[in-house]
Structure formats: structure tokens, C-alpha cells
Design an enzyme around this catalytic site. Structure first.
Site, PDB file in Angstrom:
ATOM      1  N   GLU A   1       4.675   1.824  12.777  1.00 26.01           N
ATOM      2  CA  GLU A   1       4.058   2.009  11.469  1.00 26.01           C
ATOM      3  C   GLU A   1       2.817   1.128  11.374  1.00 26.01           C
ATOM      4  O   GLU A   1       1.752   1.558  10.964  1.00 26.01           O
ATOM      5  CB  GLU A   1       5.051   1.646  10.371  1.00 26.01           C
ATOM      6  CG  GLU A   1       4.425   1.722   8.982  1.00 26.01           C
ATOM      7  CD  GLU A   1       5.376   1.264   7.895  1.00 26.01           C
ATOM      8  OE1 GLU A   1       6.342   0.542   8.195  1.00 26.01           O
ATOM      9  OE2 GLU A   1       5.133   1.638   6.741  1.00 26.01           O
TER      10      GLU A   1
ATOM     11  N   SER B   1       9.652   8.596  -0.300  1.00 22.24           N
ATOM     12  CA  SER B   1       8.441   9.415  -0.405  1.00 22.24           C
ATOM     13  C   SER B   1       8.646  10.728   0.345  1.00 22.24           C
ATOM     14  O   SER B   1       9.255  10.741   1.416  1.00 22.24           O
ATOM     15  CB  SER B   1       7.242   8.696   0.208  1.00 22.24           C
ATOM     16  OG  SER B   1       7.099   7.426  -0.363  1.00 22.24           O
TER      17      SER B   1
HETATM   18  C1  LIG Z   1       5.101   4.137  -3.580  1.00 20.36           C
HETATM   19  C2  LIG Z   1       6.269   3.690  -2.783  1.00 20.36           C
HETATM   20  C3  LIG Z   1       6.719   4.479  -1.750  1.00 20.36           C
HETATM   21  C4  LIG Z   1       7.841   4.100  -1.018  1.00 20.36           C
HETATM   22  N1  LIG Z   1       8.307   4.941  -0.048  1.00 20.36           N
HETATM   23  C5  LIG Z   1       9.444   4.620   0.627  1.00 20.36           C
HETATM   24  C6  LIG Z   1       9.995   5.497   1.580  1.00 20.36           C
HETATM   25  O1  LIG Z   1       9.443   6.562   1.830  1.00 20.36           O
HETATM   26  N2  LIG Z   1      11.146   5.176   2.178  1.00 20.36           N
HETATM   27  C7  LIG Z   1      11.779   3.984   1.941  1.00 20.36           C
HETATM   28  O2  LIG Z   1      12.791   3.723   2.548  1.00 20.36           O
HETATM   29  N3  LIG Z   1      11.271   3.117   1.038  1.00 20.36           N
HETATM   30  C8  LIG Z   1      10.133   3.406   0.378  1.00 20.36           C
HETATM   31  N4  LIG Z   1       9.625   2.547  -0.560  1.00 20.36           N
HETATM   32  C9  LIG Z   1      10.396   1.359  -0.880  1.00 20.36           C
HETATM   33  C10 LIG Z   1       9.803   0.047  -0.406  1.00 20.36           C
HETATM   34  O3  LIG Z   1       9.956  -0.103   0.981  1.00 20.36           O
HETATM   35  C11 LIG Z   1      10.529  -1.048  -1.181  1.00 20.36           C
HETATM   36  O4  LIG Z   1      10.141  -0.912  -2.518  1.00 20.36           O
HETATM   37  C12 LIG Z   1      10.174  -2.424  -0.697  1.00 20.36           C
HETATM   38  O5  LIG Z   1      10.717  -2.650   0.583  1.00 20.36           O
HETATM   39  C13 LIG Z   1      10.674  -3.505  -1.651  1.00 20.36           C
HETATM   40  O6  LIG Z   1      12.003  -3.338  -1.987  1.00 20.36           O
HETATM   41  P1  LIG Z   1      12.477  -3.339  -3.524  1.00 20.36           P
HETATM   42  O7  LIG Z   1      11.650  -2.364  -4.255  1.00 20.36           O
HETATM   43  O8  LIG Z   1      13.931  -3.188  -3.524  1.00 20.36           O
HETATM   44  O9  LIG Z   1      12.069  -4.761  -4.052  1.00 20.36           O
HETATM   45  P2  LIG Z   1      12.911  -6.107  -3.874  1.00 20.36           P
HETATM   46  O10 LIG Z   1      13.324  -6.251  -2.469  1.00 20.36           O
HETATM   47  O11 LIG Z   1      13.952  -6.181  -4.914  1.00 20.36           O
HETATM   48  O12 LIG Z   1      11.781  -7.177  -4.168  1.00 20.36           O
HETATM   49  C14 LIG Z   1      11.387  -7.543  -5.495  1.00 20.36           C
HETATM   50  C15 LIG Z   1      10.360  -8.679  -5.384  1.00 20.36           C
HETATM   51  O13 LIG Z   1      11.006  -9.818  -4.761  1.00 20.36           O
HETATM   52  C16 LIG Z   1      10.294 -10.223  -3.625  1.00 20.36           C
HETATM   53  N5  LIG Z   1      11.196 -10.703  -2.604  1.00 20.36           N
HETATM   54  C17 LIG Z   1      12.343 -10.131  -2.145  1.00 20.36           C
HETATM   55  N6  LIG Z   1      12.880 -10.857  -1.160  1.00 20.36           N
HETATM   56  C18 LIG Z   1      12.048 -11.927  -0.978  1.00 20.36           C
HETATM   57  C19 LIG Z   1      12.071 -13.045  -0.102  1.00 20.36           C
HETATM   58  N7  LIG Z   1      13.017 -13.221   0.807  1.00 20.36           N
HETATM   59  N8  LIG Z   1      11.043 -13.908  -0.199  1.00 20.36           N
HETATM   60  C20 LIG Z   1      10.069 -13.756  -1.117  1.00 20.36           C
HETATM   61  N9  LIG Z   1      10.019 -12.744  -1.977  1.00 20.36           N
HETATM   62  C21 LIG Z   1      10.992 -11.832  -1.905  1.00 20.36           C
HETATM   63  C22 LIG Z   1       9.574  -8.977  -3.176  1.00 20.36           C
HETATM   64  O14 LIG Z   1       8.444  -9.295  -2.381  1.00 20.36           O
HETATM   65  C23 LIG Z   1       9.209  -8.317  -4.479  1.00 20.36           C
HETATM   66  O15 LIG Z   1       8.005  -8.879  -4.958  1.00 20.36           O
HETATM   67  C24 LIG Z   1       8.494   2.895  -1.301  1.00 20.36           C
HETATM   68  C25 LIG Z   1       8.010   2.083  -2.324  1.00 20.36           C
HETATM   69  C26 LIG Z   1       6.917   2.466  -3.059  1.00 20.36           C
HETATM   70  C27 LIG Z   1       6.430   1.573  -4.149  1.00 20.36           C
END
Ligand SMILES: Cc1cc2nc3c(=O)[nH]c(=O)nc-3n(C[C@H](O)[C@H](O)[C@H](O)COP(=O)(O)OP(=O)(O)OC[C@H]3O[C@@H](n4cnc5c(N)ncnc54)[C@H](O)[C@@H]3O)c2cc1C
Ligand SMILES: Cc1cc2nc3c(=O)[nH]c(=O)nc-3n(C[C@H](O)[C@H](O)[C@H](O)COP(=O)(O)OP(=O)(O)OC[C@H]3O[C@@H](n4cnc5c(N)ncnc54)[C@H](O)[C@@H]3O)c2cc1C
Lengths: 379, 396
Positions: free
Chosen positions: B247, B164
């Protein structure tokens, strides 16, 4: 600002926990469920010795002169062990009504006796219509020969079978609104024409009664407060009792969470403790969020009541609406996560599950209180 | 237990209230929804933050020598409550203020502490958070962006995603792998990265709202000076966790404030909308739903007050500090769903239509709210953390 408990309150908590763990064991609770009394004389006099029966009454009545935040601590601990018996009915329904509406003589007599463990009381309010609003009060008190004659039926009356006196909500006249014309009477149970019937209940730790009045005649000085103007006082009493009930519910919900997490650590399925599995973990996390939120709202309501804050009514309804849902959900999840054992009579979980349900319908369920919130925030 | 404030704190409240009355920019139209900064608002919000900074109404809890107010979380709470009441605009440099500043103050060298925090507060330097990668989201510690030492510099190669504000940011909180030979949590370093360095490329990503608020960021032999390491080489995991803790605390207050504004807006909306000839606020089922959200919103305030009390007493925050985000997400997403229900078919009209209610902000914030349970750690991960750290359930 300091939104936490004081050292004295923490001390009260640890004293209460120790006392209740020793005196109010599961075996004790179960024995009381089986008999009408719901309490033993020995236990009751110990509560008096601890100073808990008069916790929120003034020292002039032999009470401790403490507030609702202190009471919250005690109620949480009592909820933790699903304490049975007429503590709530006596000290927080009958007793509180006397404290708020009684004459000097009534207070002197009854609060002193309650605090010392020599009298039990209750509040006879709701009727077969099961309404919590003023329109639900149809029990009549007719003036006659310098006294009053009561006629009608009260239902869901807590511990009336144990009470020495009942605070009765009755209608002395019809007015422009249902609130007008409601009055409170302090009625000794021995009064002729008063009939109490103990009812079988799902939650056996809470004894409910039917109380009928058939030309029950009381003297003029049985009237508590101004004739026909009892509703605001009753509301005040019920709000306070509701906050105390919420605290008791929080204590119960916390205990269910504790039992469930402990069990999830030791119960093995598929070669691992069930607490390893996310189906269990996530539900436990949800319980924690609910329980913590329930406490936040309850503590706030207790504070508002102690301060006589204008938002006390709103705070009480916010708490009851939320805590009702939280306890019901926690108790349900507790059974679920225990599997078959949670469904047994032997395990204590059902005591909490049933208490959650009986508390839900004491002084308004969540739907009732959410509507009340809506009114109080002028929706 | 005492929720009242000291005369000095009440005076602070009064000062803030009066100040907000005259200083909220006239061009700012408070929208009903819990607005997050949008591209066309950036300039206005930059100026707003500067105004706050000049008046000393930002970074209240940071030490004075680093540009802060040297006050307690209590004043911070009062400030946020007043901002909510006044429907003040949001903070543009939200990640810098919520995360970078406290982390630098906690871990930084004296030089870093003098250099960065003041410009974060004044909005002269906007920060973004470079944690997530295509193959490291929830499982953040498996991040692959590499930093290799070369003289006084670290050479960074790799990619971040969902970053972001990267398209407007001057600096990034960057987590990169500096030692691949040790267990994954142990070989990560926290860098303060200048986004203008050669080799940094930002590519905006369009999100479900149609806007591009987050980005991909690519690093191609980016040379970061070793003085920009925060908290020591290979100590990035611990430093990064501090960020996340702050945070939860600071952003938590802000979130509560945005929720309050959104709720007030929602109630206004329900008053305007009619169903079968009566305002929606008179409709029993709607009253139930609104009251429930009201209760939950208030609840966050008291849960926050419990957490602040622990901090002020010098105790460790209890469970109530960790449950806040989850509770907020749940309430806010339900609030946005309810806004759609209130608008009914009107929720289908996007900005640009003269029929759209309040210029179509609610459908937009509704869509945006889907991210709440993903950003900053997904709800599933929060539940794992609560279950394992607070309830002590065994790790998988
Ligand atoms: C609008 C927006 C703004 C963001 N801004 C930033 C930012 O500024 N900087 C930054 O670094 N990141 C940012 N993010 C990223 C955000 O932190 C990640 O999307 C988030 O941590 C999830 O990672 P992923 O998208 O890779 O999903 P994944 O980790 O691939 O997860 C996919 C699904 O699997 C589930 N899951 C994964 N592991 C487990 C587990 N062990 N147990 C149960 N369920 C699990 C998750 O809960 C999710 O539902 C942003 C995301 C969004 C949507
Ligand atoms: C009224 C009643 C009647 C019954 N009648 C019969 C009958 O006639 N014959 C018969 O054989 N059995 C009967 N049962 C037993 C029933 O099938 C078991 O109770 C059930 O299979 C659960 O086993 P458990 O009680 O050992 O719980 P556990 O297996 O110990 O489970 C405890 C909790 O852990 C959860 N859990 C366990 N493993 C996992 C996992 N891998 N992932 C996520 N969560 C997990 C469970 O869902 C549960 O919430 C009856 C049960 C009841 C309540």
C-alpha cells in the site's frame, strides 16, 4: 535512473566520517570557537592532503575534478561535526567564483594554491542592507588610470580575516536593471585601502567580517569576467554554494536526530526511557520526516547542478527553502527533547542550533527562496 | 547518481504520452481537486481501467503470467508521472491494484495467482479491504470477527466497518480470528471473500461529504471455502502487513500523482481569483504558501526516486520509503485548506449552486481530505511506527 550514491561516494563518506570524528572533535571545535582563526594550520593541511580543498576543481589545478554529488557527501559529514574554519568560504565562495569567472591566469594561480592549502579566499558580496538581490550591491568600482578604485562596505563576509584574497562584488556602472553594471574583482587582502574587521557572532563556528574599501586601487586585470555583466556568474556561484550549504545542513540535522534518539533511549523519567513517551516519539518521527525530505531535495539539487540542468536554479531554491526550515526545527526539537541539559554550554546541541540559525541567513532565508521558487515556476 | 532514463525508458514515456492523448475519455473533465472516484463516475472509471488494461498500462510491475507487465518500478514511476501530466482519471479498483494483487502474488497458491490478479487489473472484479472493525481500528490485531472451521469451509460471523467500496466490491480482503486461544497477532487468518456469498450484508455509511463511499459489512454464518485462505491459517497478520507495505509503495506513487494534479489545479484556481484587484498568485503571502506546497510535492517525487533506487539495487527500502505517507498527508491537507483560503466565501457554496467555483469540487475534496490522516493507518500510528521501527525508540 539511479538516485543513490555510488560505492566510491560511500567510501568517501566513511573516510570523511572517520577522519572528522578523530580530527574534528567537540573539543577541537570549541577551541576554534574561542580564537579568531577558526582553524589550525595542521588541520588545514590535513584537509589539503585528503584532497578535499580542491575536490571540485579540475586536475590541472591540483584538484580532484569531482562533482557536487561527491561534494554533498563530504559536506554532510562536515555538517555532522559542525566543522569550523574557512573551508566553505575558501573552496566554495572565493574559489568557486574564481573557477567560474576567473581568467586563465587567475585560475592557475589561485585554484592551485587553494587546492594545496596555500591560500584562502572568500566572497565579499552582501552589504549593510542585507539584501541578496542585485539592488543590494552599492559598493562602487570606478575606472581610473587603467585600473579600478573600490569604495564601499561589505558586511556578513565569511572568514575575510583569514583570506589572502577576496572576490568582491562591486558596481562599475548604473544600468537599466540593478543586475546591469555589477562586476567581480579579485582583490588581494593586502591591497591598501582594504580594511577587515572580525565581528563577534552568535554562531562562533562561523566567523563573519566587515570589509571596507576606501579608495582601494586594483589593476585592470583584477577584473573577473566581463565588466558590468557579473550577475549571472555570481548567481551561478551562489546557487552552487547554496546546494553545498544545504548538504552541510542536512548532515547537521541528521546528527541532531541521532543524538536525540540515542538520548531518548537512555534518559529515564517516570521509570522509563523518555523515548517511550509519545510526546517524545512523535516529535522524533517528525524530525525524521523533515530530515529525509531535506536530503531528497538536496540530492536532487546537487544532481541538477552537476548536470547543468535548466532546473538547477529552481532545485537549489527548493532545497534551501526546505532545508532551512528542517534544520531549524530539528535543532530546536533536539534541545527540547534533551530538557535542561540541552540548554547548557557543555552539551554540543547549541552548536547545531546556532549553525542552523547562521545557515538560515546565508544566501537567502526560506522566505526569500520560496519567493524565488514562485518566480521560477512563473506564479 | 543519475536521474536520466535509458533510451528504452524514454521511448516508453513517449509511448505512454501519445497513448494518453488519444485515450483519455472525452467525457472526463479533469477537476482541479485530487478527485477520488465518486458514484456517478464509477461506470466511466470502470471502462477507463479496462482501456488501460487492454493497452497494458496497469500492473506494470506484476509478473506477465499473472496479467502484469513484468516491468520495474521505474516504468511504473514514468507511467504515473505521465498520468499526472495528462490529468488522467483515477483507478477505480484502487485497493485491488494497490494491495490485493501484490499480496496474492506474494503469498498465493499458483491457482490463486492465476485466478485473481488478472481480473483485478481489468476491473472485472473490484476489491475492498475488510480490516477495521468497530472495536479494532488502530489496534487492528484485536479484531473480533470470527471464522470457525466446519468441514472444508470456514464459517464467518462478525462485522467490519469503514469498508470503502464494499457496496460495489466483488471481493474482500478479509482478516478474521481463527484461533482465539493464542496471542492476538497469532490467531488471525487472511481470506479472499466473495461478497456475493449468502450472509454478507453491506450497509452504506454516510460520511462528512454527504456521500456514502464507505460501509458497514456484516457476516452472518458466511461459509468461505478453505481454498480461499491466503498465506496459511493463522498467518494473516504477516500477510496483512505485506498488504500494508505494498500500500505504501504502490499507492504512494498514485498519491504523488493525485497531489501533482491537485496542485496544478490549485495554481490555476489562484490565478483566476482576485483580491484587491490583483490575481492571488501575485499576493506575497499566497506566493509563499503555494511555493511551499510546490516544494513539498516535488520532494515526494525525489523521496520516491530514492526508494525506487534501493528496490532496483535489490536493497531494503530505507527510512525514505516510510516517511512518504506522512509527508503526503500533511502536504495534501494543507493544499486543501489553501484551496478554501483561495476561494474565500465561495468555498461555502456547494455543488448545485451556479455560483460555486468549478462546480463546487474543492469544498468537497477539502472535506474528504480530513480522512487522509485516518485511513490506511492514522498519523499517530505512523509516527509510532517510524519512532519504534526506524529510530529504535522503546515500545510503550
Ligand atoms: C475514509 C475512510 C476510509 C476507510 N476505508 C477503510 C477500508 O476500506 N478498510 C478498512 O479496513 N478500514 C478503512 N478505514 C478505517 C481506518 O483504517 C481506521 O479508521 C483507522 O485505522 C483508525 O481506526 P479507528 O477509526 O478505529 O480509530 P481509533 O483506532 O479508535 O483511533 C482514534 C484516535 O486515537 C488515536 N490512537 C489510537 N491508538 C493510538 C496509539 N497507540 N497511540 C496514539 N494514538 C492512538 C488514533 O490515531 C486516532 O486519532 C477507513 C477510514 C476512513 C476515514
Ligand atoms: C534556564 C533554566 C533554568 C532552570 N531553573 C531551575 C531552577 O531554578 N530550579 C529548579 O529546580 N530547576 C530549574 N530548571 C530545571 C527545569 O525545571 C528542568 O530542566 C525541567 O523540569 C526538565 O527536566 P530535565 O531537564 O531533567 O529533563 P527530562 O525530565 O529529562 O526531560 C527530557 C525530555 O523528555 C520529556 N519528557 C519527560 N518525561 C516525559 C513524559 N512523561 N511524557 C512526555 N515527555 C516527557 C521532557 O518534556 C523533555 O523534552 C531550569 C531549567 C532551565 C533550562
Amino acid at each position: 535512473m539511479d538516485f543513490g550514491f555510488s560505492q566510491e561516494q560511500e567510501l568517501l563518506r566513511s573516510t570523511a566520517r572517520k577522519f572528522l570524528e578523530n580530527e574534528c572533535t567537540s573539543a577541537f571545535v570549541r577551541a576554534r570557537m574561542e580564537e579568531p582563526a577558526g582553524v589550525t594550520d595542521e588541520f588545514w593541511s590535513k584537509l589539503a592532503e585528503q584532497g578535499w580543498l580542491g575536490l571540485v576543481y579540475g586536475e590541472e589545478y591540483g584538484g580532484s575534478g569531482l562533482g557536487f554529488v561527491d561534494l554533498t557527501v563530504l559536506m554532510e559529514e562536515m555538517g555532522r561535526v559542525v566543522m569550523p574554519g574557512p573551508f566553505f568560504a575558501t573552496t566554495l565562495l572565493g574559489g568557486l567564483a574564481i573557477r567560474e569567472a576567473g581568467s586563465a591566469a587567475q585560475k592557475k594561480e589561485w585554484l592551485t594554491r587553494i587546492a594545496s592549502g596555500r591560500a584562502k579566499t572568500t566572497l565579499a558580496w552582501t552589504e549593510p542592507s542585507a539584501r541578496w538581490d542585485a539592488a543590494g550591491v552599492t559598493c562602487k568600482a570606478r575606472e581610473s588610470k587603467g585600473g579600478f578604485v573600490l569604495n564601499g562596505t561589505k558586511l556578513f563576509v565569511l572568514d575575510a580575516h583569514l583570506a589572502d584574497a577576496l572576490v568582491v562584488v562591486a558596481r562599475t556602472s548604473e544600468g537599466p536593471t540593478p543586475e546591469d553594471g555589477t562586476s567581480l574583482f579579485l582583490v588581494p587582502k593586502a591591497t591598501s585601502g582594504v580594511n577587515v574587521k572580525l565581528l563577534p557572532t552568535m554562531d562562533q563556528t562561523r566567523k563573519l567580517c566587515e570589509v571596507t574599501f576606501k579608495d582601494a586601487t586594483v589593476p585592470a586585470d583584477a577584473l573577473m569576467g566581463a565588466k558590468g555583466a557579473a550577475w549571472p556568474t555570481l548567481t551561478r556561484v551562489v546557487e552552487r554554494a547554496t546546494v553545498a550549504l544545504c548538504a552541510e545542513m542536512c548532515g547537521g540535522a541528521q546528527r541532531v536526530l541521532d543524538m536525540t534518539t540515542e538520548y531518548a533511549k537512555i534518559r529515564i523519567a517516570f521509570g522509563k526511557p523518555i523515548g517511550t513517551y509519545q510526546g517524545v516519539k512523535h516529535r522524533a518521527a517528525d524530525m525524521l520526516v523533515d530530515v529525509e525530505n531535506a536530503k531528497s531535495l538536496t540530492y536532487y539539487a546537487a544532481w541538477a547542478v552537476d548536470e547543468n540542468a535548466p532546473e538547477a536554479a529552481l532545485a537549489a531554491s527548493m532545497a534551501k527553502a526546505y532545508v532551512t526550515d528542517a534544520y531549524r526545527k530539528a535543532a530546536g526539537a533536539g534541545i527540547q527533547l534533551h530538557g535542561g541539559i540541552g540548554f547548557t554550554w557543555e552539551h554540543d546541541l547549541h552548536l547545531y542550533f546556532k549553525r542552523a540559525k547562521s545557515s538560515e541567513f546565508t544566501f537567502g532565508d526560506a522566505t526569500y527562496h520560496r519567493e524565488r521558487v514562485a518566480q521560477l515556476i512563473s506564479l | 547518481m543519475d536521474l536520466s532514463l535509458t533510451p528504452e525508458q524514454e521511448a516508453f514515456r513517449a509511448t505512454v504520452r501519445t497513448w494518453l492523448k488519444t485515450n483519455i475519455p472525452r467525457e472526463w473533465t479533469p477537476m482541479g481537486s485530487a478527485e477520488i472516484p465518486r458514484a456517478e463516475q464509477y461506470e466511466l472509471l470502470r471502462r477507463w481501467q479496462r482501456t488501460l488494461f487492454d493497452a497494458g498500462f496497469i500492473g506494470l510491475t506484476w509478473p506477465k503470467e499473472y496479467g502484469g507487465g513484468g516491468l520495474t518500478f521505474l516504468e511504473e514511476m514514468v507511467l504515473q508521472q505521465e498520468m499526472a501530466l495528462a490529468k488522467a482519471p483515477p483507478i477505480l479498483n484502487v485497493l485491488g491494484v494497490g494491495m490485493t494483487g501484490p499480496t496474492v502474488i506474494n503469498w498465493g497458491t499458483e491457482e490463486q495467482k492465476k485466478r485473481y490478479p488478472p481480473k483485478i487489473l481489468s476491473c472485472e472484479e473490484i476489491w475492498c479491504q475488510g480490516y477495521s472493525e468497530p472495536n479494532a481500528g488502530s489496534d487492528l490485531a484485536s479484531l473480533q470477527t470470527r471464522a470457525v472451521k466446519d468441514g472444508e469451509h470456514w464459517v464467518v460471523n462478525g462485522q467490519k466497518v469503514w469498508t470503502s467500496f464494499a457496496h460495489v466490491a466483488d471481493y474482500m480482503m478479509l482478516l478474521a480470528r481463527t484461533d482465539p486461544s493464542v496471542p492476538k497477532h497469532k490467531g488471525i487468518t487472511y481470506f479472499l471473500l466473495d461478497m456475493k456469498l449468502p450472509g454478507v450484508t453491506v450497509k452504506p455509511l454516510r460520511q462528512i461529504t454527504g456521500e456514502a463511499e464507505f460501509n458497514e459489512v456484516f457476516f452472518d454464518n458466511v461459509r468461505v471455502h478453505e481454498s480461499e485462505v491466503l498465506g496459511g491459517v493463522n498467518n494473516g497478520w504477516a500477510v496483512g502487513l505485506t498488504t500494508l507495505m505494498y500500500e505504501r509503495l504502490t499507492l504512494g506513487f498514485g498519491l504523488q500523482m493525485r497531489l501533482r494534479i491537485a496542485l496544478d489545479g490549485l495554481i490555476d484556481l489562484a490565478r483566476q481569483m482576485e483580491k484587491s484587484g490583483r490575481a492571488l498568485t501575485k499576493e506575497p503571502v499566497m506566493r509563499q504558501k503555494l511555493a511551499q506546497i510546490w516544494i513539498e510535492t516535488e520532494c515526494l517525487k525525489y523521496t520516491g526516486a530514492r526508494a525506487i533506487t534501493k528496490l532496483l539495487r535489490g536493497e531494503m527500502p530505507g527510512p525514505e520509503a516510510s516517511t512518504g505517507k506522512m509527508a503526503w498527508v500533511d502536504t495534501h491537507q494543507r493544499l486543501q485548506e489553501l484551496a478554501m483560503e483561495i476561494e474565500g466565501p465561495y468555498s461555502q457554496l456547494w455543488k448545485g449552486s451556479e455560483w460555486a467555483i468549478e462546480g463546487g469540487v474543492w469544498p468537497q475534496s477539502f472535506l474528504r481530505s480530513r480522512a487522509n490522516s485516518i485511513e490506511g493507518g492514522t498519523t499517530e500510528i505512523q509516527k509510532n511506527i517510524i519512532a519504534e521501527r526506524l529510530l529504535g525508540l522503546p515500545k510503550d
